[in-house]
Design an enzyme around this catalytic site. Structure first.
Site, PDB file in Angstrom:
ATOM      1  N   TYR A  22      -0.032  -4.124  11.365  1.00  0.00           N
ATOM      2  CA  TYR A  22      -0.517  -2.924  10.651  1.00  0.00           C
ATOM      3  C   TYR A  22       0.449  -1.834  12.263  1.00  0.00           C
ATOM      4  O   TYR A  22       1.045  -1.173  11.042  1.00  0.00           O
ATOM      5  CB  TYR A  22      -1.879  -2.493  10.573  1.00  0.00           C
ATOM      6  CG  TYR A  22      -2.590  -3.018   9.706  1.00  0.00           C
ATOM      7  CD1 TYR A  22      -2.032  -4.236   8.939  1.00  0.00           C
ATOM      8  CD2 TYR A  22      -2.972  -2.287   8.649  1.00  0.00           C
ATOM      9  CE1 TYR A  22      -2.858  -4.842   7.672  1.00  0.00           C
ATOM     10  CE2 TYR A  22      -3.221  -3.053   7.365  1.00  0.00           C
ATOM     11  CZ  TYR A  22      -2.884  -3.641   7.069  1.00  0.00           C
ATOM     12  OH  TYR A  22      -3.600  -4.472   5.724  1.00  0.00           O
TER      13      TYR A  22
ATOM     14  N   HIS B  24       0.806  -1.038  -0.224  1.00  0.00           N
ATOM     15  CA  HIS B  24       0.086   0.064   0.482  1.00  0.00           C
ATOM     16  C   HIS B  24       0.967   1.533  -0.177  1.00  0.00           C
ATOM     17  O   HIS B  24       0.385   2.496   1.039  1.00  0.00           O
ATOM     18  CB  HIS B  24      -0.741  -0.143   0.727  1.00  0.00           C
ATOM     19  CG  HIS B  24      -1.646  -1.311   0.775  1.00  0.00           C
ATOM     20  ND1 HIS B  24      -2.677  -1.129   0.576  1.00  0.00           N
ATOM     21  CD2 HIS B  24      -1.925  -1.985   1.450  1.00  0.00           C
ATOM     22  CE1 HIS B  24      -3.405  -2.201   0.462  1.00  0.00           C
ATOM     23  NE2 HIS B  24      -3.222  -3.369   1.398  1.00  0.00           N
TER      24      HIS B  24
ATOM     25  N   ASN C 244     -10.668  -2.984   2.060  1.00  0.00           N
ATOM     26  CA  ASN C 244      -9.809  -3.784  -0.069  1.00  0.00           C
ATOM     27  C   ASN C 244     -10.665  -2.732  -0.674  1.00  0.00           C
ATOM     28  O   ASN C 244     -12.640  -2.322  -0.270  1.00  0.00           O
ATOM     29  CB  ASN C 244      -8.879  -4.523  -0.057  1.00  0.00           C
ATOM     30  CG  ASN C 244      -7.752  -4.759   0.640  1.00  0.00           C
ATOM     31  OD1 ASN C 244      -7.156  -3.327  -0.157  1.00  0.00           O
ATOM     32  ND2 ASN C 244      -7.587  -5.797   0.150  1.00  0.00           N
TER      33      ASN C 244
END
Length: 493
Positions: free
Chosen positions: A343, A60, A133
């Protein structure tokens, strides 16, 4: 005068605030002589320039973002006690970051790749991050496979290029990817813009109400602009002409006052329904049938303000699915469970342990009160306050109230595969998706897949055969048409 106005006028200074006398000429030993070590302003500029980039996201990396609002349009208080969802008409500020997945920071927007759809809700109970997404499913269902999967999508350690051998070798050996690969190579594989695509929370999450009862939910963001996609040929041209096409489109639409919006809905499943549902409801490679669990509208998301500084507000924006608020929590989805750690840890490494101090990442409707201290770029915000709990000096303390409901677990600890439900296999939903397509959509899907698989090395027919076999198991016609198309292309190489 705003802070931005102050930076746009007045006297140029060093980083320490001292006025700069000459920004055009360095100090030298006489006219035409070598530079002097005492010209520390030169060294300050060059040293800062060398450090202007932080590590890009491993995935990303290529992204764009905008601020906006989320407005509640449906009553869901019987399902969740989250305050930002507590009444119809309530508005919450949001920041949404779009992205491609596999490409580097300098790659083009118009490529065949999933799109990230990460939403930060600045709620009065803290920030809630929903990281999703533009597809409702993913390639794998266990977090331990994620580094391996991404390595196949990135540059090969020997050639330095993305290799079809690696991509199709992994997908062929990971049949659970068949559903997402069908999505990716279908018509929605290359959105025309970020405004003209749907978003999904993808994972299953938990909602808990004020009484402590809970349900499982999936989020859907349906674009109000309508779906628009690019063909492979159109994307090839656009990516070459305007690598920044999607970023530019989003920014210019907001500048024109054409604020993009999405209708937000959820699917809701009770714990009892989850136990007997024909698919594992926590498998990220599967969708819940909307016939079984219809979407329930809950709100409207609108983007209406561009960031002022891309690096500060888009590149340094951090998102973590572990950022929950009371009434919302995780599910046993094994991919989600891994991402709860990965993350946030990626951003601690990439931006820094105090990345949450940056304006785009700070709570906007409340104040973060933690006992975390120090580290790079710590701003001293806590002053003299004690940095432990419990303490008797009036410091912040726990509430004792659960954020989400406890769920029963049983069995022995070990490396277990996900539990199988009645119709769980890796091919059913991929086949269903193929059979939903029109003949024209099927033809484009076969063409896109065949072009990609044909790039596998000529001496690795085993990789080709294994990849095609996955699609054949999804649907016999699907596999047969793909096999013929791949043979035709490889014969012409």
């Amino acid at each position: 005068m705003t802070a931005q106005d102050e930076y746009a006028s007045g006297t140029l200074t060093t980083e320490a605030g001292a006025p700069v006398a000459d920004n055009q000429n360095t100090e030298t030993a006489g006219v035409g002589g070598p530079l002097l070590f005492q010209d520390q302003y030169l060294f300050e500029k060059l040293a800062h320039f060398n450090r202007e980039r932080i590590p890009e996201r491993v995935v990303h990396a290529r992204g764009a973002g905008a601020y906006g609002t989320f407005t509640v349009t449906g009553d869901v208080t019987k399902y969740t006690k989250a305050k930002f969802l507590s009444e119809i008409g309530k508005q919450t500020e949001v920041f949404l970051r779009f992205s491609t997945v596999a490409g580097s920071l300098g790659s083009a927007d118009a490529v065949r790749d999933p799109r990230g759809f990460a939403v930060k809700f600045y709620t009065e109970e803290g920030n809630y991050d929903l990281v999703g997404n533009n597809t409702p499913v993913f390639f794998i269902k266990d977090a331990s496979k994620f580094p391996d999967f991404i390595h196949t999508q990135k540059r090969d350690p020997y050639t330095g290029s993305q290799e079809a051998d690696n991509v199709w070798d992994f997908w062929g050996l990971s049949p659970e990817s068949t559903h997402q690969v069908t999505w990716l190579h279908g018509d929605r594989g290359i959105p025309a813009s970020y405004r003209h695509m749907d978003g999904f929370g993808s994972h299953t999450y938990q909602w808990m109400n004020a009484e402590g009862d809970y349900v499982w939910v999936k989020y859907h963001f349906k674009t109000d602009q309508g779906i628009k996609n690019l063909t492979a040929e159109e994307a090839d041209v656009l990516a070459g002409k305007d690598p920044d096409s999607h970023q530019r489109d989003l920014r210019e639409a907001i500048e024109r006052g054409e604020f993009p919006s999405w209708t937000v809905s959820v699917q809701i499943m009770t714990p009892e329904q989850a136990k007997t549902y024909r698919f594992n409801p926590f498998d990220l490679t599967k969708v819940w049938s909307q016939k079984d669990f219809p979407r329930i509208e809950i709100g409207k998301l609108e983007l209406n303000r561009n960031p002022e500084n891309i690096f500060a507000e888009v590149e340094q924006a951090i998102f973590s699915p572990a950022h929950f608020v009371p009434g919302i929590g995780p599910s046993p989805d094994k991919m989600l469970q891994g991402r709860l750690f990965a993350y946030a840890d990626a951003h601690r490494y990439r931006v820094g342990v105090n990345a949450d101090h940056l304006p785009v990442n700070q709570p906007h409707a409340t104040i973060a009160k933690t006992h975390g201290r120090d580290g790079a770029m710590y701003d001293g915000r806590h002053g003299r306050a004690k940095n432990y709990e419990p303490n008797s000096f009036g410091g912040p303390s726990q509430t004792g109230e659960r954020l989400w409901a406890q769920i029963p677990v049983q069995g022995t600890a070990g490396n277990h595969a996900a539990p199988l439900h009645a119709e769980d296999n890796d091919f059913v939903q991929a086949g269903n998706l193929y059979r939903l397509m029109s003949e024209e959509e099927k033809a484009r899907l076969i063409n896109n897949l065949a072009n990609a698989i044909a790039g596998v090395s000529k001496d690795r027919e085993d990789i080709v055969a294994r990849a095609i076999n996955n699609f054949r198991q999804a649907d016999e016609e699907y596999g047969a048409r793909l096999e013929a198309a791949v043979k035709e292309r490889r014969a012409g190489l």
